[in-house]
Enzyme design. Structure first.
Site, PDB file in Angstrom:
ATOM      1  N   ASP A   1       0.789  -1.192  -0.011  1.00  0.00           N
ATOM      2  CA  ASP A   1      -0.016  -0.188   0.129  1.00  0.00           C
ATOM      3  C   ASP A   1       0.858   1.312  -0.234  1.00  0.00           C
ATOM      4  OD1 ASP A   1      -2.102   1.847   0.153  1.00  0.00           O
ATOM      5  OD2 ASP A   1      -2.652   1.278   2.115  1.00  0.00           O
TER       6      ASP A   1
ATOM      7  N   GLU B   1       0.095   7.991   6.201  1.00  0.00           N
ATOM      8  CA  GLU B   1      -0.248   8.603   4.795  1.00  0.00           C
ATOM      9  C   GLU B   1      -1.039  10.083   5.016  1.00  0.00           C
ATOM     10  OE1 GLU B   1      -3.807   6.557   3.150  1.00  0.00           O
ATOM     11  OE2 GLU B   1      -3.620   4.834   4.804  1.00  0.00           O
TER      12      GLU B   1
ATOM     13  N   HIS C   1      -6.479  -3.019   4.887  1.00  0.00           N
ATOM     14  CA  HIS C   1      -6.941  -2.410   6.171  1.00  0.00           C
ATOM     15  C   HIS C   1      -7.041  -3.610   7.045  1.00  0.00           C
ATOM     16  CE1 HIS C   1      -8.826   1.030   3.816  1.00  0.00           C
ATOM     17  NE2 HIS C   1      -7.808   1.038   3.792  1.00  0.00           N
TER      18      HIS C   1
ATOM     19  N   TYR D   1      -6.794  18.070   0.914  1.00  0.00           N
ATOM     20  CA  TYR D   1      -7.639  17.777  -0.276  1.00  0.00           C
ATOM     21  C   TYR D   1      -8.629  18.999  -0.066  1.00  0.00           C
ATOM     22  CZ  TYR D   1      -6.345  13.055   0.917  1.00  0.00           C
ATOM     23  OH  TYR D   1      -5.525  12.182   1.177  1.00  0.00           O
TER      24      TYR D   1
ATOM     25  N   GLU E   1       2.127   8.417   0.739  1.00  0.00           N
ATOM     26  CA  GLU E   1       1.666   7.085   1.774  1.00  0.00           C
ATOM     27  C   GLU E   1       2.865   6.301   1.693  1.00  0.00           C
ATOM     28  OE1 GLU E   1      -1.443   4.765   0.678  1.00  0.00           O
ATOM     29  OE2 GLU E   1      -1.571   3.998   2.621  1.00  0.00           O
TER      30      GLU E   1
ATOM     31  N   ARG F   1      -1.660  13.164  -1.517  1.00  0.00           N
ATOM     32  CA  ARG F   1      -1.503  12.227  -0.359  1.00  0.00           C
ATOM     33  C   ARG F   1      -0.133  11.489  -0.727  1.00  0.00           C
ATOM     34  NH1 ARG F   1      -5.744   9.721  -0.378  1.00  0.00           N
ATOM     35  NH2 ARG F   1      -5.646   7.981  -1.595  1.00  0.00           N
TER      36      ARG F   1
ATOM     37  N   HIS G   1      -9.055  12.098   6.963  1.00  0.00           N
ATOM     38  CA  HIS G   1      -8.905  10.794   7.393  1.00  0.00           C
ATOM     39  C   HIS G   1      -7.842  10.689   8.388  1.00  0.00           C
ATOM     40  CE1 HIS G   1      -5.620  10.558   4.699  1.00  0.00           C
ATOM     41  NE2 HIS G   1      -6.015  11.186   3.783  1.00  0.00           N
TER      42      HIS G   1
HETATM   43 CA    CA Z   1      -3.553   3.362   0.382  1.00  0.00          CA
END
Ligand code: CA
Length: 436
Positions: free
Chosen positions: A268, A381, A358, A385, A405, A403, A347
């Site tokens: 990820d 991350e 996740h 926005y 990450e 973003r 987030h």
């Molecule tokens: Ca991700």
């Protein structure tokens, strides 16, 4: 991959179970996509974690009594005709030695077998997250057992949540899990590099997606760990955008959030860069701020810090930066307290990473953020926005989504960044794009 890891993982679970337990862990079944075409099958992560086996309609059963522990697998029998159409099956005879279990049985007999195996077990363990149809299936079997009470048979007194035991075990990555995550991360980074190379003004998001996924698959990824997000310009302000069908425009940024899946482990990583190779002034200011927030989060990661501390550090950096740039007004502490940064950063700064992108495992214990431990894997991350229709900010900021990450593994002295290797500083990205 070590073939001994699966018996070891099952033994770890056995060790946490009370005497008188029966555990049911299903692989899941194929799902219809349309008419007679199915979605590509992927075994449930709990099942794969304990068996390394990925056939549909398989169920792992663990039984623990005072005298013994038994590990059983129920699976599809060999069937030459079906195998000609749908692919080879391991079959019942080969399963015990191949999967290192005590016995193997026809999945068609499962209900009958469970009626025997459940007798005199006080505890039935199921995943509460995935078990709704299994509870409906198992309750009549428990009912049958209760009718045999005069023959001296005892039925389970309750159904217990396996997630609390198994997911805590999955949360601390063993050596095989660490290797899987490392390889998934490396292939993911290679995919991102291929995506950067494929990016140009006038191409479509899906063409960049194809380049990324081509590279991951070429390097051995079974699949992507989740739907790739390839979001040009204002599409990046939609957090889980995956239409991936817009034209890449001169002057926009491209945000790509994607990960390869290797040996059942997820990569990820998110990368944001200018489509034409050069950040404009507003993009540059926000990019530097997000990168600084990620550095601030990284700086505190080590065992024993509360899970949420990297998020708090990122929020502090982002809020101060938004104040400095004039996107927020007021005083830092009240911005953080009242969460007035949330229109721009809505987030968390990460999540557990493992077999699932996740991944499983509790984030809080007794109401408090749990401490990080060696062997945990998580993402870092931060992002910003600025909604395209946010008229409270100057026009230059609107429609920018960024973003950054990375995936990290907590080590005794801090952390290892698994997804290292992408140009991350603004100057590095621009130099890289210039060269490409
Ligand atoms: Ca991700």
């Amino acid at each position: 991959m070590s073939t001994n890891i699966y018996p070891q993982r099952r033994q770890m679970l056995f060790d946490t179970l009370p005497v008188g337990s029966l555990v049911v862990v299903p692989s899941g079944s194929e799902q219809v996509r349309n008419r007679d075409t199915g979605y590509s099958f992927r075994a449930q992560s709990d099942f794969y974690y304990l068996t390394g086996f990925d056939e549909p309609d398989s169920v792992l059963i663990l039984c623990k009594t005072a005298d013994e522990q038994q590990c059983r697998i129920c699976l599809r029998p060999k069937n030459p005709e079906r195998e000609t159409w749908d692919g080879l099956r391991l079959g019942i005879d080969a399963a015990p030695s191949h999967l290192q279990v005590d016995s193997a049985h026809d999945i068609g007999e499962l209900d009958k077998l469970l009626a025997d195996w459940l007798a005199n077990k006080a505890y039935l363990w199921l995943s509460f997250e995935q078990s709704s149809d299994w509870t409906t299936r198992l309750l009549p079997i428990i009912g049958q057992l209760k009718r045999r009470i005069r023959q001296g048979v005892e039925a389970p007194k309750g159904i217990h949540d396996l997630d609390g035991l198994l997911h805590e075990q999955r949360l601390i990555k063993d050596s095989v899990a660490q290797l899987g995550l490392t390889q998934a991360a490396q292939v993911t980074v290679a995919g991102h590099v291929a995506a950067m190379k494929a990016t140009a003004v006038g191409r479509y998001e899906y063409q960049v997606q194809a380049a990324l996924e081509f590279e991951c698959r070429t390097q051995g990824a079974a699949r992507q760990a989740f739907d790739s997000i390839v979001a040009g310009g204002k599409n990046a302000c939609i957090l889980h955008y995956h239409e991936n069908n817009s034209l890449l425009r001169d002057g926009d940024l491209l945000l790509i959030d994607a990960g390869a899946e290797i040996d059942g482990y997820a990569g990820d990583c998110t990368h944001t860069f200018p489509i034409n190779g050069k950040f404009n002034k507003a993009q540059a200011a926000l990019y530097d701020l997000v990168l600084a927030a990620q550095q601030a989060a990284f700086a505190v990661i080590r065992p024993d810090i509360p899970y949420n501390l990297p998020h708090q550090e990122a929020v502090k950096t982002l809020s101060q930066g938004l104040l400095d740039l004039g996107l927020l007004q007021g005083d830092l502490n009240s911005i953080i307290e009242q969460e007035s940064y949330k229109p721009f950063y809505m987030h968390q700064t990460g999540h557990w990473l493992g077999c699932d992108v996740h991944d499983v495992g509790a984030y809080k214990q007794q109401g408090n953020w749990r401490p990080l431990q060696t062997g945990m894997a998580l993402t870092v991350e931060p992002g910003l926005y600025i909604a395209p229709d946010n008229t409270t900010v100057a026009e230059q900021w609107r429609g920018i989504g960024i973003r950054i990450e990375d995936s990290v593994l907590v080590t005794p002295t801090g952390y290892t960044c698994l997804t290292a290797g992408l140009p991350r500083k603004r100057s590095e990205i621009e130099a890289w794009m210039q060269k490409a």
